[in-house]
Design an enzyme around this catalytic site. Structure first.
Site, PDB file in Angstrom:
ATOM      1  CG  ASP A 145       4.252  -2.620   8.953  1.00  0.00           C
ATOM      2  OD1 ASP A 145       4.407  -1.934   7.934  1.00  0.00           O
ATOM      3  OD2 ASP A 145       5.192  -3.134   9.568  1.00  0.00           O
ATOM      4  CB  VAL A 381      19.988  -0.151  14.071  1.00  0.00           C
ATOM      5  CG1 VAL A 381      21.462  -0.261  14.425  1.00  0.00           C
ATOM      6  CG2 VAL A 381      19.230  -1.400  14.500  1.00  0.00           C
ATOM      7  CE  LYS A 383      15.172   8.402  12.639  1.00  0.00           C
ATOM      8  NZ  LYS A 383      13.767   8.810  12.608  1.00  0.00           N
ATOM      9  CG  ASP A 502     -22.589  17.887 -17.399  1.00  0.00           C
ATOM     10  OD1 ASP A 502     -22.304  18.144 -18.579  1.00  0.00           O
ATOM     11  OD2 ASP A 502     -21.888  17.154 -16.660  1.00  0.00           O
TER      12      ASP A 502
HETATM   13  C1  GDG Z   1      10.658  -2.166  10.517  1.00  0.00           C
HETATM   14  C2  GDG Z   1      11.155  -1.546   9.203  1.00  0.00           C
HETATM   15  C3  GDG Z   1      11.448   0.624  10.400  1.00  0.00           C
HETATM   16  C4  GDG Z   1      17.741  -5.360  16.954  1.00  0.00           C
HETATM   17  N1  GDG Z   1      18.526  -6.314  17.458  1.00  0.00           N
HETATM   18  C5  GDG Z   1      18.288  -6.400  18.770  1.00  0.00           C
HETATM   19  C6  GDG Z   1      17.331  -5.464  19.089  1.00  0.00           C
HETATM   20  N2  GDG Z   1      16.999  -4.836  17.952  1.00  0.00           N
HETATM   21  C7  GDG Z   1      15.999  -3.759  17.842  1.00  0.00           C
HETATM   22  C8  GDG Z   1      16.664  -2.445  17.526  1.00  0.00           C
HETATM   23  C9  GDG Z   1      15.575  -1.698  16.797  1.00  0.00           C
HETATM   24  C10 GDG Z   1      14.758  -2.815  16.154  1.00  0.00           C
HETATM   25  O1  GDG Z   1      15.140  -4.033  16.756  1.00  0.00           O
HETATM   26  C11 GDG Z   1      15.034  -2.932  14.654  1.00  0.00           C
HETATM   27  O2  GDG Z   1      14.392  -1.875  14.005  1.00  0.00           O
HETATM   28  P1  GDG Z   1      14.762  -1.414  12.531  1.00  0.00           P
HETATM   29  O3  GDG Z   1      14.092  -0.148  12.246  1.00  0.00           O
HETATM   30  O4  GDG Z   1      16.236  -1.309  12.433  1.00  0.00           O
HETATM   31  O5  GDG Z   1      14.295  -2.586  11.534  1.00  0.00           O
HETATM   32  P2  GDG Z   1      12.980  -3.546  11.333  1.00  0.00           P
HETATM   33  O6  GDG Z   1      12.876  -4.570  12.378  1.00  0.00           O
HETATM   34  O7  GDG Z   1      13.131  -4.094   9.947  1.00  0.00           O
HETATM   35  O8  GDG Z   1      11.701  -2.593  11.417  1.00  0.00           O
HETATM   36  C12 GDG Z   1      12.123  -0.419   9.509  1.00  0.00           C
HETATM   37  C13 GDG Z   1      10.803  -0.023  11.612  1.00  0.00           C
HETATM   38  O9  GDG Z   1       9.951  -1.102  11.228  1.00  0.00           O
HETATM   39  C14 GDG Z   1       9.976   0.988  12.413  1.00  0.00           C
HETATM   40  O10 GDG Z   1       9.005   1.594  11.632  1.00  0.00           O
HETATM   41  O11 GDG Z   1      12.437   1.522  10.854  1.00  0.00           O
HETATM   42  O12 GDG Z   1      12.535   0.195   8.306  1.00  0.00           O
HETATM   43  O13 GDG Z   1      11.769  -2.530   8.380  1.00  0.00           O
HETATM   44  O14 GDG Z   1      14.764  -1.010  17.697  1.00  0.00           O
HETATM   45  O15 GDG Z   1      17.048  -1.865  18.713  1.00  0.00           O
HETATM   46  N3  GDG Z   1      16.893  -5.273  20.352  1.00  0.00           N
HETATM   47  C15 GDG Z   1      17.414  -6.061  21.321  1.00  0.00           C
HETATM   48  N4  GDG Z   1      18.326  -7.024  21.051  1.00  0.00           N
HETATM   49  C16 GDG Z   1      18.777  -7.224  19.799  1.00  0.00           C
HETATM   50  O16 GDG Z   1      19.603  -8.124  19.589  1.00  0.00           O
HETATM   51  N5  GDG Z   1      17.021  -5.885  22.573  1.00  0.00           N
END
Ligand code: GDG
Length: 732
Positions: A145, A381, A383, A502
């Site tokens: 990252d 989220v 997925k 060259d």
């Molecule tokens: C970065 C990139 C990329 C969320 N709320 C709760 C909770 N979560 C977990 C979700 C998910 C994770 O957090 C969020 O992942 P995202 O991918 O949606 O977004 P970023 O945090 O911005 O992640 C993103 C990622 O890295 C991976 O490469 O996809 O684009 O920005 O797993 O489940 N988990 C719990 N409680 C919550 O209230 N337990």
């Protein structure tokens, strides 16, 4: 100390440390990356994770630090301690107030600050020291990252042969955005220290490759960037989720209990779910706007729908995040006040991190998930929602500006700025027949199951090993110290020596202008050439595409033999002789075609020589050059429909010249004349391959730079060529 086989490096460790009532507290965060790492195979002791434990070192005593280090070690983690100042300037500053907004296309939120940049460099160096503490030349290092983009090169300089991978979890923006970054070159150079650079989607790969070319000039072919002495592979690896974990948990008793509670609480209401970190890239305000529009346009859904909005606190000390929270909460109050009734609140808002089972229950129960970021590297989220739909149906509304949309094409795609369109899609989603929902879910589930986070991690590490191996083979031809010694020895013992050299790209680096006044040889080079040419029984030939005039001005005073225009002019005994070919009659047509193009191609220009006309495009923007070159060659072929003329692609040039004579033909002639038992030929581009082809087996040949070649050996730079020639010039 045990040396590790795979070192994972990320800004945060999977274990967070905090201090509660003066006591240290350790909390595991079971994120996707931690799962991915545990699936990499081997023993747990084969993996080591280096990162910040989430607490500023100013709040820690020496004893605390020792305790943290010992405790983290037990779980394969090694802490990098950051001070409060570093957290503020590196993490809140350069990472989250410069890179994050810019890479998510929020140009106006981007804060360019020299202090932030200084701190970013300083912290990357801290990470380098931590990695070097554990790494051996055999260790595979996987850096994660945007916080650590300088680390690959910092490590490369200390461990030239290490296998270093880098993965970016956020988007890589188009060059138009990237170019706004004052430190754009340092960041690219930092990343290019890796053997393999991974992104979520092919679009980010494209943006990165074009930014590399525009900032450093390094070109790529099929995702492989060729540097002077190494190559770097760039590819897309769309991160997956721990599919089994979500599908199994969705069927668990705990989740079924939670789902039942949700069912009782929301009774017959349909649930629209929104879950993200409270981040401006996630598009929460425009999501609310679309929801309000939906309520306004479709009153029949009042009291029948609730938007459950979970906003996880994030980067709460950064100004833009504070403002966002205020904005979101104000809009929610407004909507609830405007449309709510005594027995119905349209938006149920939670500003907190919820328990994993609760999250999966919400995924399971929600009729619609609204995932509408303005930009998102991937978005997990979306997925996770699909994977949790084991016993229920549901519809995913997904922004086309997320990385996830590439894999989830059955989702209802929306443009996050189009509130009208989203309002309609919400209505359609809430009324979509269950059979259609099931069908769409099924296809998406199959895809997610087959490329889970475990497969993703294994795929990346396999590719890393593969690209490191291929790159090692590529550099096999690089001239070793032993071969250099052999060359010097052979030179010393030879009766007659011939050197064929060259000029541009071999004895002198390329400059932006081809004018000979702009590309003169350095004093050091002239000195070496003079010394070399004065060695007994030695003939030094400069064989160049340059004009006679240029070579005369530069080398006329030295005892060298000169060949100009790729062999059409040869200078022997102080007079130039020319090949007998008819070219004059074609020149007018060629120039007239090229001039038409030159007028509308910024940075391009034409050079007229006796035996060739050259189209130079080194200073033309690469995409434009690509387009213009294709049509220029097409038009030239059309005008010059005969066998006497050839069109040759060189290094940032297209050259039109007579057939027949080239550097190879002249090499043949020179070798016959000189009858030497030592031949050394050095060149860098396609025209020099003609020379290499003409050499006898016993000759030494060297290509400057990597890439396919007939030469026996390669050297990475002009400087190294000069070193070699210097050794020969001093040989006794
Ligand atoms: C970065 C990139 C990329 C969320 N709320 C709760 C909770 N979560 C977990 C979700 C998910 C994770 O957090 C969020 O992942 P995202 O991918 O949606 O977004 P970023 O945090 O911005 O992640 C993103 C990622 O890295 C991976 O490469 O996809 O684009 O920005 O797993 O489940 N988990 C719990 N409680 C919550 O209230 N337990």
């Amino acid at each position: 100390m045990v040396k590790q086989k795979i070192i994972i490096v990320s800004n945060r460790l999977p274990i967070s440390v905090s201090k509660v009532n003066g006591k240290l507290k350790f909390t595991n965060s079971a994120g996707g990356l931690a799962t991915a790492v545990s699936s990499l195979g081997g023993n747990a002791s084969d993996h080591l994770w280096i990162g910040w434990p989430g607490i500023a070192s100013d709040d820690l005593s020496q004893k605390d630090r020792r305790q943290i280090t010992t405790r983290l070690h037990r779980d394969g983690c090694y802490p990098v301690f950051l001070t409060k100042k570093q957290v503020k300037k590196f993490y809140d500053g350069y990472c989250n107030a410069t890179i994050w907004p810019l890479f998510h296309y929020f140009q106006t939120f981007t804060n360019h600050n020299d202090d932030f940049w200084r701190s970013y460099k300083e912290v990357n160096v801290l990470f380098k020291k931590a990695v070097l503490h554990y790494a051996t030349p055999q260790t595979n290092i996987w850096i994660h990252d945007y916080h650590l983009m300088l680390l690959p090169s910092l490590l490369r300089s200390a461990l030239p042969k290490a296998s270093i991978g880098f993965f970016l979890h956020i988007p890589f923006p188009s060059f138009e955005l990237y170019r706004l970054l004052p430190n754009r070159r340092s960041i690219i150079e930092g990343l290019l220290g890796a053997n393999l650079i991974g992104f979520h989607t092919y679009d980010y790969v494209r943006h990165f490759l074009s930014s590399v070319q525009r900032t450093t000039g390094f070109e790529s072919e099929r995702g492989i960037i060729t540097l002077a002495d190494r190559t770097v592979t760039v590819d897309a690896f769309p991160i997956g989720i721990d599919y089994e974990k979500f599908s199994d948990t969705a069927k668990s008793d705990a989740v079924l209990r939670e789902t039942k509670l949700l069912g009782e609480h929301y009774k017959d209401m349909q649930i629209i779910l929104s879950v993200d970190r409270l981040d401006y890239s996630k598009g929460i305000p425009s999501r609310l706007e679309a929801f309000e529009l939906f309520l306004k346009r479709y009153p029949r859904f009042h009291k029948k729908v609730v938007l459950v909005l979970v906003a996880v606190p994030s980067r709460v000390t950064v100004e833009a995040y504070k403002n966002l929270r205020a904005d979101v909460e104000q809009t929610i109050s407004h909507i609830n006040g405007m449309y709510g009734t005594v027995d119905w609140t349209p938006i149920s808002y939670q500003f907190k991190n919820i328990e994993f089972e609760q999250l999966v229950a919400l995924y399971q129960r929600a009729d619609v998930a609204m995932v509408t970021p303005l930009r998102d590297g991937m978005n997990l989220v979306a997925k996770e929602y699909i994977a949790s739909k084991q016993k229920s149906t549901g519809v995913l509304i997904l922004s086309e500006l997320t990385g996830a949309v590439d894999e989830l094409h059955e989702a209802e795609r929306i443009n996050p700025n189009d509130s009208q369109g989203i309002a309609t899609i919400i209505k359609n989603a809430l009324t979509m027949p269950r059979s259609k929902q099931r069908e769409k879910l099924h296809s998406m589930q199959q895809r997610l199951q087959s490329y889970s986070v475990q497969e993703w991690a294994t795929d990346f590490t396999d590719q890393l090993k593969q690209s490191t191996k291929v790159q090692a083979q590529l550099s096999d031809k690089l001239l070793s110290t032993a071969t250099t010694k052999n060359i010097v020895r052979a030179f010393m013992s030879a009766k007659r020596r011939t050197l064929l050299l060259d000029y541009d790209g071999t004895l002198a680096d390329f400059v932006s202008s081809p004018l000979h006044t702009k590309a003169p040889p350095s004093k050091a080079l002239l000195k070496v050439l003079e010394k070399l040419a004065k060695q007994p029984r030695t003939n030094v030939h400069i064989i160049s595409g340059r004009t006679r005039e240029a070579l005369d001005v530069w080398f006329g005073h030295l005892p060298l033999s000169l060949v100009a225009e790729h062999g059409f002019w040869v200078k022997n005994n102080k007079t130039w002789a020319q090949e007998d070919v008819a070219f004059k009659k074609y020149k007018k047509d060629i120039i007239s075609v090229m001039e038409g193009y030159a007028q509308r191609t910024p940075g391009a220009h034409i050079e007229e020589k006796d035996f060739s006309i050259v189209w130079h495009y080194r200073n033309t923007p690469p995409e434009l050059a690509y387009a213009r070159n294709a049509s220029l060659q097409h038009d030239l072929r059309h005008v010059l429909n005969n066998d006497e003329i050839q069109i040759v692609n060189g290094d940032k040039i297209i050259e039109v010249k007579p057939q027949g004579t080239n550097k190879g033909t002249i090499t043949n002639e020179l070798l016959v004349e000189n009858k030497s038992d030592f031949v050394l030929c050095i060149g860098d581009d396609a025209t020099d391959e003609d020379m290499f082809r003409a050499l006898p087996k016993s000759a030494y040949s060297i290509k400057v730079g990597l890439g396919e070649t007939r030469a026996r050996n390669q050297l990475p730079s002009v400087n190294k060529v000069l070193n070699l020639l210097k050794q020969l010039s001093q040989a006794k």
